[in-house]
Motif scaffolding. Sequence first.
Motif, short mmCIF file in Angstrom:
data_model
loop_
_atom_site.label_atom_id
_atom_site.label_comp_id
_atom_site.label_asym_id
_atom_site.label_seq_id
_atom_site.Cartn_x
_atom_site.Cartn_y
_atom_site.Cartn_z
N ASP A 1 -7.42 -65.17 -38.37
CA ASP A 1 -7.72 -65.71 -36.96
C ASP A 1 -6.31 -66.13 -36.39
O ASP A 1 -6.20 -66.98 -35.26
N ALA A 2 -5.31 -65.56 -36.67
CA ALA A 2 -4.08 -65.75 -36.07
C ALA A 2 -3.90 -64.95 -34.79
O ALA A 2 -4.60 -63.81 -34.67
N VAL A 3 -3.01 -65.35 -33.82
CA VAL A 3 -2.86 -64.51 -32.54
C VAL A 3 -1.65 -63.71 -32.70
O VAL A 3 -0.60 -64.29 -33.35
N ILE A 4 -1.67 -62.57 -32.92
CA ILE A 4 -0.53 -61.55 -32.66
C ILE A 4 0.02 -61.28 -31.26
O ILE A 4 -0.48 -60.73 -30.63
N TYR A 5 1.36 -61.35 -31.05
CA TYR A 5 2.26 -60.86 -30.16
C TYR A 5 2.72 -59.87 -30.59
O TYR A 5 3.37 -59.72 -31.82
N LEU A 6 3.21 -58.87 -29.55
CA LEU A 6 3.84 -57.63 -30.08
C LEU A 6 4.87 -57.21 -28.85
O LEU A 6 4.73 -57.40 -27.69
N SER A 7 6.07 -56.77 -29.23
CA SER A 7 6.83 -55.99 -28.36
C SER A 7 7.13 -54.79 -28.98
O SER A 7 7.65 -54.91 -30.28
N SER A 8 7.25 -53.50 -28.30
CA SER A 8 7.51 -52.33 -29.06
C SER A 8 8.64 -51.49 -28.16
O SER A 8 8.39 -50.50 -28.00
N GLN A 9 9.37 -52.28 -27.52
CA GLN A 9 10.47 -51.71 -26.61
C GLN A 9 11.77 -51.36 -27.54
O GLN A 9 11.91 -51.75 -28.65
N THR A 10 12.62 -50.51 -26.81
CA THR A 10 14.00 -50.23 -27.63
C THR A 10 15.06 -51.25 -27.38
O THR A 10 14.65 -52.16 -26.48
N GLY A 11 15.78 -51.38 -28.09
CA GLY A 11 16.98 -52.28 -28.04
C GLY A 11 17.59 -52.47 -26.84
O GLY A 11 17.95 -53.71 -26.35
N TYR A 12 17.77 -51.63 -25.88
CA TYR A 12 18.21 -51.58 -24.49
C TYR A 12 17.73 -52.59 -23.69
O TYR A 12 18.18 -53.25 -22.81
N LYS A 13 16.26 -52.67 -23.90
CA LYS A 13 15.22 -53.35 -22.93
C LYS A 13 15.39 -54.91 -23.47
O LYS A 13 14.72 -55.79 -22.73
N TYR A 14 15.87 -55.07 -24.71
CA TYR A 14 15.70 -56.52 -24.95
C TYR A 14 16.83 -57.43 -24.43
O TYR A 14 18.01 -57.09 -24.62
N HIS A 15 16.48 -58.49 -23.74
CA HIS A 15 17.16 -59.45 -23.11
C HIS A 15 17.28 -60.73 -23.70
O HIS A 15 16.04 -61.30 -23.93
N PRO A 16 18.43 -61.23 -23.72
CA PRO A 16 18.17 -62.57 -24.39
C PRO A 16 17.15 -63.69 -23.78
O PRO A 16 16.67 -64.48 -24.43
N GLN A 17 17.29 -63.80 -22.51
CA GLN A 17 16.37 -64.68 -21.56
C GLN A 17 15.01 -64.16 -21.88
O GLN A 17 14.14 -65.13 -21.96
N THR A 18 14.60 -63.20 -22.11
CA THR A 18 13.07 -62.81 -22.22
C THR A 18 12.74 -62.99 -23.74
O THR A 18 11.91 -63.64 -23.89
N ALA A 19 14.03 -62.95 -24.62
CA ALA A 19 13.45 -63.22 -26.06
C ALA A 19 13.45 -64.89 -26.25
O ALA A 19 12.50 -65.38 -26.86
N LYS A 20 14.06 -65.65 -25.17
CA LYS A 20 14.10 -66.98 -25.39
C LYS A 20 12.58 -67.42 -24.79
O LYS A 20 12.07 -68.19 -25.32
N MET A 21 12.13 -66.68 -23.80
CA MET A 21 10.77 -67.07 -23.29
C MET A 21 9.60 -66.74 -23.98
O MET A 21 8.73 -67.54 -24.35
N GLN A 22 9.99 -65.68 -25.01
CA GLN A 22 9.05 -65.21 -25.97
C GLN A 22 8.99 -66.25 -27.17
O GLN A 22 7.64 -66.70 -27.62
N MET A 23 10.16 -67.12 -27.44
CA MET A 23 10.01 -68.00 -28.36
C MET A 23 9.26 -69.04 -27.77
O MET A 23 8.65 -69.93 -28.59
N GLU A 24 9.47 -69.49 -26.56
CA GLU A 24 8.90 -70.76 -26.01
C GLU A 24 7.26 -70.43 -26.05
O GLU A 24 6.66 -71.46 -26.41
N ILE A 25 7.08 -69.31 -25.98
CA ILE A 25 5.37 -69.05 -25.92
C ILE A 25 4.89 -69.25 -27.50
O ILE A 25 3.90 -69.77 -27.62
N LEU A 26 5.76 -68.56 -28.51
CA LEU A 26 5.11 -68.61 -29.71
C LEU A 26 5.10 -70.27 -30.33
O LEU A 26 4.48 -70.72 -30.81
N LYS A 27 6.10 -71.13 -29.81
CA LYS A 27 6.24 -72.57 -29.95
C LYS A 27 4.95 -73.26 -29.57
O LYS A 27 4.49 -74.38 -30.27
N GLU A 28 4.50 -72.70 -28.43
CA GLU A 28 3.20 -73.47 -28.08
C GLU A 28 1.88 -72.84 -28.49
O GLU A 28 0.87 -73.63 -28.06
N VAL A 29 1.99 -71.98 -29.27
CA VAL A 29 0.82 -71.29 -29.70
C VAL A 29 1.03 -71.32 -31.28
O VAL A 29 1.57 -70.10 -31.72
N PRO A 30 0.92 -72.38 -32.04
CA PRO A 30 1.06 -72.70 -33.37
C PRO A 30 0.65 -71.54 -34.35
O PRO A 30 1.56 -70.97 -35.18
#
Length: 744
Positions: free
Chosen positions: A549-578
Amino acid sequence: MSSSNSETPNWQQQANQCLLDGNYLQASRLYEAAIETEPDVRSHYWNLGLMMLLQGEEAEAQTTWLFAMAEGEAEEVEQWTTELIQVLKKEAQRREYLEDWAVAWAIRQHIREIDPTDINNILSLIGLSVLLKTYTGEELTSWGVFERLQSPSEAAEIDSQLLFLVLKEVLNYAPLDPQSLEFTKACLPYVSDQSELIDLLKTTANKISMTHNQAKLAVEYAELAFQLEPENTTVLFLITTLYQKAENLEKGIELAKYCYAALEDLADKVYANHLILRGLMSAGGGYVAEVSSILERHETLVESLIEFNPSELTQEVTMRLFSTLFFPAYLRDEPQVNNKLRQQVAQICQKNIENYADSAVKQYKQKFASRQSIKDPNKPLRIGYLSHCLRNHSVGWLARWLFHHHNREKFQIYAYLINAKGREDSLQNWYVNQAYTAYEFPMGSGEIPDKISEDEIDILIDLDSITLDVTCEIMAVKPAPVQVTWLGWDASEVQNIDYYIADPYVLPENAQDYYSEKIWRLPQTYIAVDGFEVGVPTLRRDDLNIPGDAVIYLSSQTGYKYHPQTAKMQMEILKEVPNSYFLIKGFKKQDIVKEFFVQLAKDEGVNPDRLIFLSGVPSSIIHRANLAIADVVLDTFPYNGATTTLETLWMEVPMVTRVGQQFASRNSYTMMVNAGINEGIAWTDEEYVEWGIRLGTDEALRQQVAWKLRKSKQTAPLWNGKQFTREMEKAYQQMWQIYLDSRG
């Protein structure tokens, strides 16, 4: 034949002529007659045996030679053996000159049986095996090559020129064979021309890396070149790049920094700094602070280069510069700044190319002016597609629908495949078969622009942009009258490219203000596919210890595409979806990535156990199947997914994307709109987080989006390759008419 006939003055000439004519039976009779008259002349036996050998009578040939030696003393037998070998070598060399490889190999094989220690004959045999495509690599061991190359007593006998020639043939034919590397190491002491050897090692390393995608093996060849000449700039850059590609990022970054410190030339410093960025960014956010400072330094260096405006750069240095502004788009969404710098560097490259390739540039221009059929309304347009990616590659998967649906009556399709992989790539073979004419150019081929010009291509389509320097150089010399960039990356800003294919969404309305190419907007989408092949998934929730019953988020990009601000926003999403987990896929250096994400999760109050890091999968069809495990895909910013976005939408998975101003930050936006959905399109960071939370917590909304995506496969522009092809073809015809009108 009687003895009297053998005694005529010209019988040996007759025998030789029979050999040249392939009349081995008649030649045999002449030598038999000669033996009757002169039984003590051993050369008659050597030649008679050779004639038998050429008739396929190997046992009879050996018997003839042994019979002639049977009663000789040891010294005589040694002398006669030398004479026999000389006769056989002479004929083997003649056959090699005639490119009669099979016969030459057979003769040399007999020489090896007679004298198994003749290293030069063995080397010739190996070279012939390569030409005959029978070489396996085992010959190096079974024929004692390593043993002889390591013997000081035999070193003087080795023909170093022959050795180097055979080494080149082996490395070209079997670069991946472990024996080839050992053979290379064994040959090093014998090659007198070090520069030739270094060039060979560089070529081999590049081929193994780019054509065969085996960077770790490529590093070993580059290391040999580095040992020979550690101060060679090209070797330094090569080995640095290969270490990074081989996922040894620490070593790759260390070498890049060494290059930057050791090299004084400004253009070299720019490229070295680019390699530092490349290494740091491959870690997917693991070097946040350092990336920022290196980017700042990079822009200062590039601005200095622009101010210096060099005009006498070598071809090698010029081509390296094309890629040096690859990374700013991954770090910031400022196309006005990024494009301007790219334009200015491209102008420097253009000027230098026009200097060192002046004659070619003039030749192509003159040919345009003299083409008689250029205005023939009944002539199909000749469209050339130029790329190193028309194979099992993202570009190859996407461009195939255009090839498939092209109208062959109105368009002749030419494919120019750079760094072609060979027969083992099934998609490359498909492209070759689809084209009216296709060329598979090996690495280092310099004939590509000449071939494009000879084919009288009307419109040349670049699918690589600055991802490949060779393509940039070809477009810069302008071998076709109309040149276009499509699909592969953003525009390269090469001055001789006329158009850049876009659509109403992927570039904002004011984009022409900062592009040097004319933006050609197709009416709906700049890319469409009929679909994707999907395999059997290898990911399961229970294997990953994720509750049903858990919600799965996924990212399948390369290392080049990962930006710290994007990662921070993704953590904010996870925090609000326990009751949620985040699957992170596809990074080169998992330990650095894990450390970065774990620390970020802790900072945002998210349990790091909810982060799951996935390794790669063996094929694209499995990758697509595995996307179905996700409830929501979280896109990257400022560089979105492209092929991964299309695959996600095809698999009917909802996604969240952040829309920006540059091409790279609007890819997912145009694809989602053209797939018929707006849910998940965010115009601010806040909206990105909001959409992520909403899609994660609202199962009904996810099902609604998935249903829309399923239905869209029958109606949406994104999944209509045929319609898209008609729009591209219409664009080509209009571009061509504009060109004709400009000629008056």
